[in-house]
Design an enzyme around this catalytic site. Structure first.
Site, mmCIF file in Angstrom:
data_model
loop_
_atom_site.group_PDB
_atom_site.id
_atom_site.type_symbol
_atom_site.label_atom_id
_atom_site.label_comp_id
_atom_site.label_asym_id
_atom_site.label_seq_id
_atom_site.Cartn_x
_atom_site.Cartn_y
_atom_site.Cartn_z
ATOM 1 C CE1 TYR A 52 4.772 15.015 -26.044
ATOM 2 C CE2 TYR A 52 5.083 13.843 -28.119
ATOM 3 C CZ TYR A 52 4.668 14.962 -27.426
ATOM 4 O OH TYR A 52 4.154 16.040 -28.106
ATOM 5 C CE1 TYR B 284 1.525 14.898 -29.791
ATOM 6 C CE2 TYR B 284 1.783 14.843 -32.170
ATOM 7 C CZ TYR B 284 2.278 15.142 -30.908
ATOM 8 O OH TYR B 284 3.526 15.714 -30.790
#
Length: 391
Positions: free
Chosen positions: A201, A385
């Site tokens: 990311y 997550y």
């Protein structure tokens, strides 16, 4: 036609619900307005929480996943030219995510329904739930120029954000909460080896980027873009060049470029509908909620909806216990709002916005710096997550 549960939508939500119910002796009919080829051609998510993998095992459709899927125990966060690995497994006592594309999940579910002679009717036009606030609901649809009717006990609306199911609930009884983000994701799928073994990311001044994958030979990349971005203005060379600009130097050098298999723009938004039940109609999946893809929660939230809804229906038919159906909306929404919060937080943390000022950019840099240097902060990210437990 008569059945126990009429399911609208043959995406992963509807097919998974039908499969779970069938294995418990509960009959269903699945109605899908698109062709099977269209449903199978959708390129969607590929990061599965453990809860969803367990649910696929319960449904008896995890054999290929267990042979071919990739296990990821961490992700990378990159910003200011550097990157830091978030050790998902180490921070959560061994939890991980599974990389397996939604297209593959859908394929496995279709094959399972066919093998069990499940009834899945595609290209069903003008699908309309009726009488859902009575004890005898039914669903009408048109197929090959003829009108058909499915009488049922319950209707499950798994037909997505633009589906008909949510519109059946009277406006006075339905609240829809929405946040529209002034940005989108330009995605490219390529038959090339991934840039790294785990997802990366990237927060960059030119905009967010994500390096993802579907297999050891297939990569999925995203670039933050305008919501009205024209895909035709993004030939492959331009996409790859922009991606390299946003990546840290030590990563960019490993990028293997190739022709796009698929390229598309997805606008980002957050949506929650409340309640998820009206009479004998239940909403699940994208018909009930939308999350930005930043936190990889869309498909996983749909799975948790189906977990709660299938439990409620099974208890009703096996024991006459209505508590699971009565409490479905509240149970599902509790988890939905937590996932919405996480996806909203990830989106704001990693993207740039048109109205960003110097103070906002400074706060974002400080939060990223704090995140990668604080075990407590990394643990919060990791727990969300890999997926919060089903309550």
């Amino acid at each position: 036609m008569k059945t126990q549960v009429a399911i609208i939508g043959a995406g992963p939500s509807g097919l998974l619900l039908s499969q779970l119910l069938h294995r418990r002796g509960i009959a269903s009919v699945v109605l899908e307005k698109r062709s099977r080829a269209h449903v199978m051609g959708r390129i969607r998510a590929g990061v599965l929480e453990q809860g969803m993998v367990d649910l696929l095992r319960e449904a008896g459709v995890a054999a290929r996943l267990e042979r071919e899927a990739l296990i990821h125990e961490g992700i990378d966060i990159a910003f200011a030219g550097r990157r830091r690995r978030i050790d998902l497994a180490g921070l959560t006592g061994g939890a991980h995510v599974t990389i397996y594309g939604q297209t593959e999940v859908t394929k496995d579910l279709f094959e399972a329904r066919d093998a069990m002679e499940g009834i899945v009717i595609d290209e069903a036009e003008a699908v309309t739930p009726q009488g859902v606030d009575t004890a005898a609901p039914f669903v009408t649809f048109t197929k090959d120029g003829r009108t058909h009717c499915v009488e049922c006990d319950f209707v499950a609306g798994c037909d997505g954000y633009h589906g008909v199911s949510r519109t059946v609930i009277p406006p006075a009884m339905l609240k829809v909460f929405e946040r529209v983000y002034p940005l989108g994701w330009l995605g490219l799928l390529s038959e090339t080896p991934p840039i790294a073994d785990e997802l990366i990311y990237v927060s960059h001044e030119r905009g967010f980027a994500l390096c993802s994958l579907r297999s050891p030979t297939r990569s999925r990349y995203y670039l933050q873009c305008r919501t009205d971005e024209d895909v035709t203005q993004w030939p492959d060379d331009r996409f790859w060049a922009e991606l390299k600009r946003r990546l840290p130097e030590d990563v960019a050098g490993h990028l293997v470029m190739g022709p796009a298999i698929e390229k598309s723009v997805a606008p980002l938004r957050s949506v929650v509908a409340e309640p998820l039940r009206h009479g004998r109609l239940f909403l699940a999946g994208d018909a009930a909620h939308i999350v930005p893809p930043t936190g990889a929660k869309g498909l996983n939230l749909a799975a948790s909806d189906i977990h709660y809804l299938s439990q409620g229906l099974i208890a009703y038919y096996q024991n006459g216990d209505e508590a699971g159906l009565t409490g479905y909306s509240q149970r599902a929404l509790r988890r939905i709002w937590k996932a919405e919060r996480f996806s909203w937080w990830m989106t704001n943390l990693l993207h740039t916005f048109p109205d960003d000022d110097g103070f906002t950019r400074g706060i974002r840099r400080a939060e990223l710096d704090y995140l990668v240097n604080s075990k407590a902060a990394m643990t919060v990210l990791a727990e969300n997550y890999v997926g919060l437990p089903y309550e």
